[in-house]
Design an enzyme around this catalytic site. Sequence first.
Site, short mmCIF file in Angstrom:
data_model
loop_
_atom_site.label_atom_id
_atom_site.label_comp_id
_atom_site.label_asym_id
_atom_site.label_seq_id
_atom_site.Cartn_x
_atom_site.Cartn_y
_atom_site.Cartn_z
N ASP A 1 0.87 -1.17 0.00
CA ASP A 1 0.00 0.00 0.00
C ASP A 1 0.92 1.23 0.00
O ASP A 1 2.13 1.09 0.26
CB ASP A 1 -0.87 -0.05 1.27
CG ASP A 1 -1.73 1.17 1.44
OD1 ASP A 1 -2.39 1.57 0.46
OD2 ASP A 1 -1.73 1.76 2.54
N ASP B 1 -0.13 5.09 1.00
CA ASP B 1 -0.38 6.07 2.08
C ASP B 1 -0.31 5.38 3.44
O ASP B 1 -1.11 4.49 3.75
CB ASP B 1 -1.77 6.70 1.90
CG ASP B 1 -1.91 7.45 0.58
OD1 ASP B 1 -0.95 8.14 0.19
OD2 ASP B 1 -2.98 7.35 -0.04
C1 BG6 Z 1 -5.93 5.74 0.35
C2 BG6 Z 1 -5.91 6.58 1.61
O1 BG6 Z 1 -4.65 5.27 0.10
O2 BG6 Z 1 -6.36 6.51 -0.75
C3 BG6 Z 1 -7.26 7.24 1.85
O3 BG6 Z 1 -5.58 5.77 2.72
C4 BG6 Z 1 -7.69 8.00 0.60
O4 BG6 Z 1 -7.15 8.11 2.95
C5 BG6 Z 1 -7.67 7.06 -0.61
O5 BG6 Z 1 -9.01 8.52 0.78
C6 BG6 Z 1 -8.04 7.78 -1.90
O6 BG6 Z 1 -7.08 8.74 -2.19
P1 BG6 Z 1 -7.23 9.90 -3.30
O7 BG6 Z 1 -5.84 10.48 -3.34
O8 BG6 Z 1 -7.64 9.24 -4.56
O9 BG6 Z 1 -8.26 10.84 -2.79
MG MG Z 2 -2.79 3.10 3.61
#
Ligand code: BG6
Ligand code: MG
Length: 220
Positions: free
Chosen positions: A11, A13
């Site tokens: 993953d 984030d």
């Molecule tokens: C995930 C995060 O990796 O991505 C979430 O943990 C986030 O917090 C999701 O909402 C979607 O991300 P994005 O950048 O497409 O808004």
């Molecule tokens: Mg994550």
Amino acid sequence: MHYSTNAFLFDLDGVIVNTDRYHYLGWKKLADEQGWAFDEEVNDACRGVPRMASLEVILRHNGVTLPEDQKHALASRKNAYYVELLQGIGEADVIPGAVAFLQQARALDLKTALCSSSKNAPLVLSNLGLEPYFDTVVTGHDIERAKPDPQIFLLAAERLGERSEACIVFEDAPSGVQGALAAGMRCFGIGSPEFLPQATWTARDFLQLDAQALSHRATV
Ligand code: BG6
Ligand code: MG
């Protein structure tokens, strides 16, 4: 049971980069502007959850219902705040030990994939120069069903030409851990065992992890 491990699936984030903090700050700014309650606990419920679904979590927490067009506008506003925060990210935002661990995995000829629900994942990777560490990158642009559905992990394994049993997933979110297990993979939780009780193993970061030892480790 002993598995041979051929691939590591990460993953992004909260696992490779501390962008989970910036997602929090983006939602917090929006929530403050709207007069909504938002704290670390609500943020934890948004970990690994796609943008629109995260907004739903926050709206539900505040007992707010809104028409679709307003929800889309609010989610876009949060994304603009998040993308602005991404302009300032650098090496200091990389999770301790993550790059050394990726380098070790590459040196051991293990395959690597990025499996992120974020549609900003390519931007984060390019801002930090991390693209060369991944054989394939699967993001929110490539899937129809979000974690805890196993689709993102199964697609990564297919692209790598590996069976689920040969893959270990690294995740910081309960939904991601569930998705990995639903894909028939083992999952290393990055975080506390209390927050990720379903994970096969957990660690705070990559500093204590040895890619070679892990690739030979049994499930129990
Ligand atoms: C995930 C995060 O990796 O991505 C979430 O943990 C986030 O917090 C999701 O909402 C979607 O991300 P994005 O950048 O497409 O808004
Ligand atoms: Mg994550």
